[in-house]
Design a protein around this motif. Structure first.
Motif, mmCIF file in Angstrom:
data_model
loop_
_atom_site.group_PDB
_atom_site.id
_atom_site.type_symbol
_atom_site.label_atom_id
_atom_site.label_comp_id
_atom_site.label_asym_id
_atom_site.label_seq_id
_atom_site.Cartn_x
_atom_site.Cartn_y
_atom_site.Cartn_z
ATOM 1 N N UNK A 1 67.547 4.893 13.684
ATOM 2 C CA UNK A 1 66.927 3.906 14.714
ATOM 3 C C UNK A 1 66.192 4.900 15.703
ATOM 4 N N UNK A 2 65.225 4.241 16.307
ATOM 5 C CA UNK A 2 64.351 4.748 17.194
ATOM 6 C C UNK A 2 64.272 3.812 18.633
ATOM 7 N N UNK A 3 64.337 4.114 19.638
ATOM 8 C CA UNK A 3 64.287 3.555 20.893
ATOM 9 C C UNK A 3 63.183 3.695 21.848
ATOM 10 N N UNK A 4 62.397 2.898 22.188
ATOM 11 C CA UNK A 4 61.163 2.743 22.865
ATOM 12 C C UNK A 4 61.426 1.866 24.230
ATOM 13 N N UNK A 5 61.163 2.498 25.365
ATOM 14 C CA UNK A 5 60.767 1.767 26.562
ATOM 15 C C UNK A 5 59.491 1.557 26.792
ATOM 16 N N UNK A 6 59.283 0.571 27.286
ATOM 17 C CA UNK A 6 57.545 0.127 27.610
ATOM 18 C C UNK A 6 57.524 -1.251 28.119
ATOM 19 N N UNK A 7 56.250 -1.317 28.848
ATOM 20 C CA UNK A 7 55.753 -2.496 29.669
ATOM 21 C C UNK A 7 54.924 -3.547 28.911
ATOM 22 N N UNK A 8 54.778 -3.282 27.728
ATOM 23 C CA UNK A 8 54.056 -4.069 26.587
ATOM 24 C C UNK A 8 54.636 -4.098 25.295
ATOM 25 N N UNK B 1 65.023 -4.399 33.913
ATOM 26 C CA UNK B 1 64.451 -4.351 34.914
ATOM 27 C C UNK B 1 63.102 -4.853 34.538
ATOM 28 N N UNK B 2 62.169 -3.835 35.035
ATOM 29 C CA UNK B 2 60.461 -4.358 34.788
ATOM 30 C C UNK B 2 60.021 -4.044 33.268
ATOM 31 N N UNK B 3 60.864 -3.308 32.630
ATOM 32 C CA UNK B 3 60.525 -2.811 31.300
ATOM 33 C C UNK B 3 60.958 -3.692 30.022
ATOM 34 N N UNK B 4 60.848 -3.110 29.114
ATOM 35 C CA UNK B 4 61.718 -3.576 27.874
ATOM 36 C C UNK B 4 61.886 -2.488 27.025
#
Length: 287
Positions: free
Chosen positions: A204-211, A233-236
């Motif tokens: 798997x890969x994991x990405x933190x982003x606001x979009x 929080x403010x991100x996904x």
């Protein structure tokens, strides 16, 4: 189960772990099939197998107004194969091994839940055992008590015992066990070493982003499978199965699509990933 293994019997509450253990110990009879313990069919040869087995099933139960030591004396006296001559030294050794010697003469009713759990493990160690079956052995223990049980299980395996640990705590199983079986809705879905089970699920890969919406569209276009988003929080935080996609191609594609990349990593498979991959549903990680 291989001899000398620490086998994690893994599954959520209600999956059938305790029922299976009760069948192995001859406490209930299966509707079909014949379980074997140490090569002996159960329940036909239960009297030959169980003297070599120590167990803790469904939590400890002792006489509340007796001390921990006196409870173990009564438990040992009920074992027809136990030597009365060595009872005192064996009981002291079992109490010492689980860290209860300072509280040995305190009444059981004054014990904390963690102390009661350790006394039950001491009861399973009154005789040399080839197999130990521990149903949720860290239930109710504080972090220090959990570490002590973890080291105790490792020591027992090093001494040649085979240990089966039933648990719904993924982190504990991952730290203690060499082999794992995944139980779900009364069926054993898979078993093997940790590495063998991890190999059954895609990296798997994991990405933190606001979009997250744009990110998921791009990840799907690249060929990543089953992307799922979780708000932090403010991100996904987006997780997706890598499949045949090159890791090095993912971040450039996201940046080219104007997706803010706040964090990214290719993650090794955890037991949670294995469980979700096998059952298609989540798991109680924290307990």
């Amino acid at each position: 189960m291989p001899r000398g293994a620490v086998y994690g019997f893994l599954g959520p509450n209600g999956s059938g772990k305790t029922t299976t253990i009760r069948m192995l110990l001859g406490l209930i009879q299966p509707t079909s099939g014949t379980p074997t313990v140490l090569g002996e069919p159960i329940p036909q040869r239960v009297a030959y197998a169980l003297p070599k087995v120590g167990s803790l099933v469904e939590g400890p139960a002792f006489h509340p107004y007796l001390s921990g030591r006196r409870n173990l004396v009564r438990l040992d006296a009920a074992d027809p194969q136990a030597s009365r001559r060595t009872a005192g030294s064996r009981i002291d050794a079992a109490l010492e091994r689980v860290g209860l010697m300072p509280a040995a003469d305190k009444n059981y009713r004054a014990y904390s839940l963690g102390m009661r759990q350790r006394l039950a493990i001491a009861g399973a160690l009154l005789q040399p055992r080839e197999l130990l079956i521990l149903d949720e052995p860290t239930n109710g223990l504080d972090p220090q008590g959990t570490r002590e049980v973890r080291h105790l299980v490792s020591d027992l395996a090093d001494d040649g015992a085979t240990v089966l640990i039933s648990s719904h705590l993924l982190s504990e199983v991952e730290q203690i066990c060499s082999h794992v079986g995944v139980m779900h809705a009364g069926k054993l879905l898979a078993q093997g070493t940790l590495d063998e089970l991890r190999a059954q699920t895609a990296p798997t890969v994991r990405l933190e982003t606001s979009d997250p919406q744009t990110a998921i569209e791009i990840m799907k276009r690249l060929g990543l499978k089953r992307p799922r988003s979780e708000r932090t929080g403010d991100h996904h935080l987006i997780s997706a199965e890598l499949g045949a996609v090159e890791v090095a191609a993912i971040v450039p594609a996201l940046v080219a699509g104007d997706v803010p990349v706040l964090g990214f990593r290719a993650a090794a498979q955890s037991l949670e990933d294995v469980f979700v991959g096998l059952t298609g549903e989540g798991f109680d990680v924290s307990g």
